[in-house]
Design a protein around this motif. Structure first.
Motif, PDB file in Angstrom:
ATOM      1  N   LEU A 263       0.856  -1.187   0.000  1.00 11.55           N
ATOM      2  CA  LEU A 263       0.000   0.000   0.000  1.00 11.55           C
ATOM      3  C   LEU A 263       0.896   1.241   0.000  1.00 11.55           C
ATOM      4  CD1 LEU A 263      -2.804   1.311   0.212  1.00 11.55           C
ATOM      5  CD2 LEU A 263      -2.581   1.192   2.697  1.00 11.55           C
ATOM      6  N   PRO A 264       1.170   1.807  -1.182  1.00  8.37           N
ATOM      7  CA  PRO A 264       2.040   2.996  -1.245  1.00  8.37           C
ATOM      8  C   PRO A 264       1.333   4.210  -0.623  1.00  8.37           C
ATOM      9  CG  PRO A 264       1.811   1.937  -3.411  1.00  8.37           C
ATOM     10  CD  PRO A 264       0.750   1.369  -2.520  1.00  8.37           C
ATOM     11  N   LEU A 265       1.688   4.555   0.597  1.00 10.13           N
ATOM     12  CA  LEU A 265       1.011   5.635   1.308  1.00 10.13           C
ATOM     13  C   LEU A 265       1.215   6.991   0.640  1.00 10.13           C
ATOM     14  CD1 LEU A 265       1.779   4.630   5.018  1.00 10.13           C
ATOM     15  CD2 LEU A 265      -0.276   4.173   3.681  1.00 10.13           C
ATOM     16  N   ARG A 266       2.287   7.124  -0.165  1.00  8.38           N
ATOM     17  CA  ARG A 266       2.530   8.405  -0.825  1.00  8.38           C
ATOM     18  C   ARG A 266       1.402   8.771  -1.786  1.00  8.38           C
ATOM     19  NH1 ARG A 266       3.962   6.557  -5.672  1.00  8.38           N
ATOM     20  NH2 ARG A 266       4.872   4.465  -5.739  1.00  8.38           N
ATOM     21  N   LEU A 267       0.658   7.768  -2.284  1.00 10.68           N
ATOM     22  CA  LEU A 267      -0.454   8.077  -3.183  1.00 10.68           C
ATOM     23  C   LEU A 267      -1.513   8.912  -2.484  1.00 10.68           C
ATOM     24  CD1 LEU A 267      -1.010   4.710  -5.128  1.00 10.68           C
ATOM     25  CD2 LEU A 267       0.128   6.774  -5.945  1.00 10.68           C
ATOM     26  N   PHE A 268      -1.605   8.778  -1.167  1.00 10.68           N
ATOM     27  CA  PHE A 268      -2.640   9.502  -0.432  1.00 10.68           C
ATOM     28  C   PHE A 268      -2.271  10.963  -0.196  1.00 10.68           C
ATOM     29  CE2 PHE A 268      -3.612   5.094   0.415  1.00 10.68           C
ATOM     30  CZ  PHE A 268      -4.994   5.074   0.305  1.00 10.68           C
ATOM     31  N   THR A 269      -1.079  11.372  -0.663  1.00  9.27           N
ATOM     32  CA  THR A 269      -0.756  12.799  -0.648  1.00  9.27           C
ATOM     33  C   THR A 269      -1.363  13.505  -1.856  1.00  9.27           C
ATOM     34  OG1 THR A 269       1.327  12.462  -1.863  1.00  9.27           O
ATOM     35  CG2 THR A 269       1.412  12.319   0.546  1.00  9.27           C
ATOM     36  N   ILE A 270      -1.910  12.745  -2.806  1.00  6.18           N
ATOM     37  CA  ILE A 270      -2.590  13.312  -3.978  1.00  6.18           C
ATOM     38  C   ILE A 270      -4.040  13.573  -3.578  1.00  6.18           C
ATOM     39  CG2 ILE A 270      -3.227  12.940  -6.391  1.00  6.18           C
ATOM     40  CD1 ILE A 270      -0.885  10.928  -6.547  1.00  6.18           C
ATOM     41  N   GLY A 271      -4.461  14.819  -3.681  1.00  6.53           N
ATOM     42  CA  GLY A 271      -5.760  15.230  -3.154  1.00  6.53           C
ATOM     43  C   GLY A 271      -6.930  14.401  -3.640  1.00  6.53           C
ATOM     44  N   ASN A 272      -7.117  14.323  -4.958  1.00  4.92           N
ATOM     45  CA  ASN A 272      -8.279  13.603  -5.488  1.00  4.92           C
ATOM     46  C   ASN A 272      -8.224  12.118  -5.162  1.00  4.92           C
ATOM     47  OD1 ASN A 272      -9.426  15.891  -6.515  1.00  4.92           O
ATOM     48  ND2 ASN A 272      -9.483  15.209  -8.632  1.00  4.92           N
TER      49      ASN A 272
END
Length: 484
Positions: A263-272
């Motif tokens: 689960l790449p948590l960095r993706l959740f820094t992308i707003g949408n």
């Protein structure tokens, strides 16, 4: 479109045709299973006993292992080969389906469903990965569209197959029937092993992440399901709850530190992406809870047979399939934000309309109108939701973005059904139904609110050109892409 144009988009080689057929059938049976089982729950309860607790576990045992392992399936495909993983998943799904059909107690059925979820986790991601690696350009878009259309059809035929099997034969048939398509495509799948890309041995598999995710999800789910029988004061309830919370915290820490997380948590820094998945969590929790409760209520209290209950809940799905592409096109033109806001609110209104239910049940005036409004809302939101989430991540990470969103949707159903006993009570009554309908509407409203607050429409090409001018850039450069 001319015939030659249409033909150009179809699979052009025998290998591509085999890949598409295998991917569609493998995904179809995994998705079909979820829609079929809900209608069989009252019959399972009558034969095996266990009440609402066993009915919850029959659904959640499958969703638990499926949701926890669906992310790691991509790594397994990269490491061992996509056709090989699909072969393992299909064989496992067939064997565990037979185990479910032969179950002689509720506990055996629950364990078999958990094993079936492990196999199911290998099917859907590997199927889509095979399509992406075998097709390119317009042919890839066409193949993905065909895959989506056929797998979506599982939502329509599932209730019909499940209802008819329960009413005319036995609930056990819904599991045995999985073996037929699995056996039918096995020779084709075996022939695809040679087409697998060379194994990427540099890829590591996040086994620890998968284990922590399963414990982190399983502990709270066990606690919420069993608390109705044992009470919150029982160590058998609060110990698994605390253990699960600790495991989930360790999972997040591990995923943030490991080199190749599932689960790449960095993706959740992308707003949408982050807000879209929050909306997904609320919306799919509502869908799972609403249909779980309605499906059982229509049979156990409303007196409907399984077939009629299945047909009673079809209007929303039919409207979704008819209208999704239309609203998807509108969202492509105007942006997804307000479609993702209005759609869940319509779904909430549809379930609130079911508060008119009373005994004796009148489907045409008490259930159908709400299902129509719900279907319109669902058609309004589904395509824009997918577009907003996948459009937010880089194209090379669309696969993991899709897998994360799929896992979020499954986990949402897992959690909401675990809460069903808390919301409904130990037995289905009209008051319990009303509590569940209000909770369902509240979750839909939360999904709409998350979309309104967090989703931002992409900047259109002409707007981007205007903002590139010095005057426009000085006025609003920092807000580009963040507003309608």
């Amino acid at each position: 479109m001319h015939m030659t144009d249409a033909a150009a988009l179809l699979p052009s080689t025998p290998l591509q045709k085999r890949v598409l057929v295998v991917a569609i059938v493998a995904s179809f049976i995994a998705i079909l299973d979820g829609f079929v089982v809900n209608l069989a729950l009252p019959a399972i309860g009558r034969e095996l006993g266990g009440g609402l607790v066993i009915q919850q576990w029959v659904v959640d045992a499958y969703l638990l292992t499926l949701g926890a392992l669906i992310l790691v399936a991509g790594s397994l495909s990269d490491h061992f080969g996509r056709a090989r993983i699909l072969e393992w998943g299909l064989a496992g799904f067939a064997v565990t389906s037979v185990m479910c059909g032969l179950a002689w107690s509720g506990e055996v059925l629950v364990v078999s469903r958990a094993l079936q979820g492990i196999a199911g986790a290998l099917l859907v991601p590997s199927s889509l990965a095979m399509i992406i690696s075998s097709f390119s350009g317009p042919a890839q878009s066409k193949a993905i569209g065909q895959w989506s259309g056929w797998t979506s059809a599982a939502a329509i035929v599932g209730p019909l197959i499940g209802g008819a099997a329960v009413d005319l034969l036995s609930w056990r048939v819904i599991f045995f029937i999985n073996v037929i398509p699995a056996v039918a495509i096995w020779p084709m799948l075996a022939g695809l092993r040679a087409s697998d890309a060379a194994r990427d041995k540099s890829k590591t598999i996040d086994y620890l992440g998968a284990f922590l995710a399963m414990v982190g999800l399983g502990g709270p789910v066990y606690a919420f399901i069993e608390q109705g029988r044992m009470g919150w004061g029982s160590p058998q309830v609060w110990v698994p709850l605390l253990l699960g919370i600790a495991a989930m915290a360790l999972f997040l820490i591990h995923e943030a530190r490991t080199a190749e997380p599932m689960l790449p948590l960095r993706l959740f820094t992308i707003g949408n992406f982050a807000w879209g998945n929050l909306a997904t969590l609320a919306i799919y929790a509502a869908i799972s809870l609403g249909f779980f409760v309605l499906g059982i209520y229509l049979q156990q209290v409303g007196g409907m047979g399984a077939t009629m209950a299945g047909m009673a809940l079809l209007p929303g799905t039919v409207i979704l399939m008819v209208g999704a592409s239309y609203f998807g096109g509108l969202a492509g033109k105007y942006g997804p934000r307000w479609f993702m806001t209005v759609g869940p609110l319509l779904c909430a209104a549809g379930f609130l309309m079911a508060l008119t239910v009373q005994e004796p049940l009148n489907y045409w005036t008490q259930v159908l109108p709400g299902q129509i409004v719900f279907g319109i809302g669902l058609a309004t939101l589904v395509a824009p939701l997918t577009a907003a989430i996948l459009g937010a991540v880089p194209s090379e990470e669309a696969g993991i973005g899709s897998a994360v969103n799929n896992a979020v949707a499954r986990i949402a159903g897992l959690i909401s059904i675990a809460f069903a006993g808390v919301i409904v009570g130990p037995a289905f009554t009209r008051e319990g139904l009303f509590n569940a309908l209000l909770a369902t509407a509240g979750l839909f409203a939360l999904g709409g609110l998350a979309s309104a607050v967090g989703i931002r429409n992409p900047v259109r090409a002409d707007a981007s050109a205007a903002l590139s001018e010095p005057d426009a850039a000085s006025d609003d450069g920092d807000a580009a892409g963040q507003r309608n």
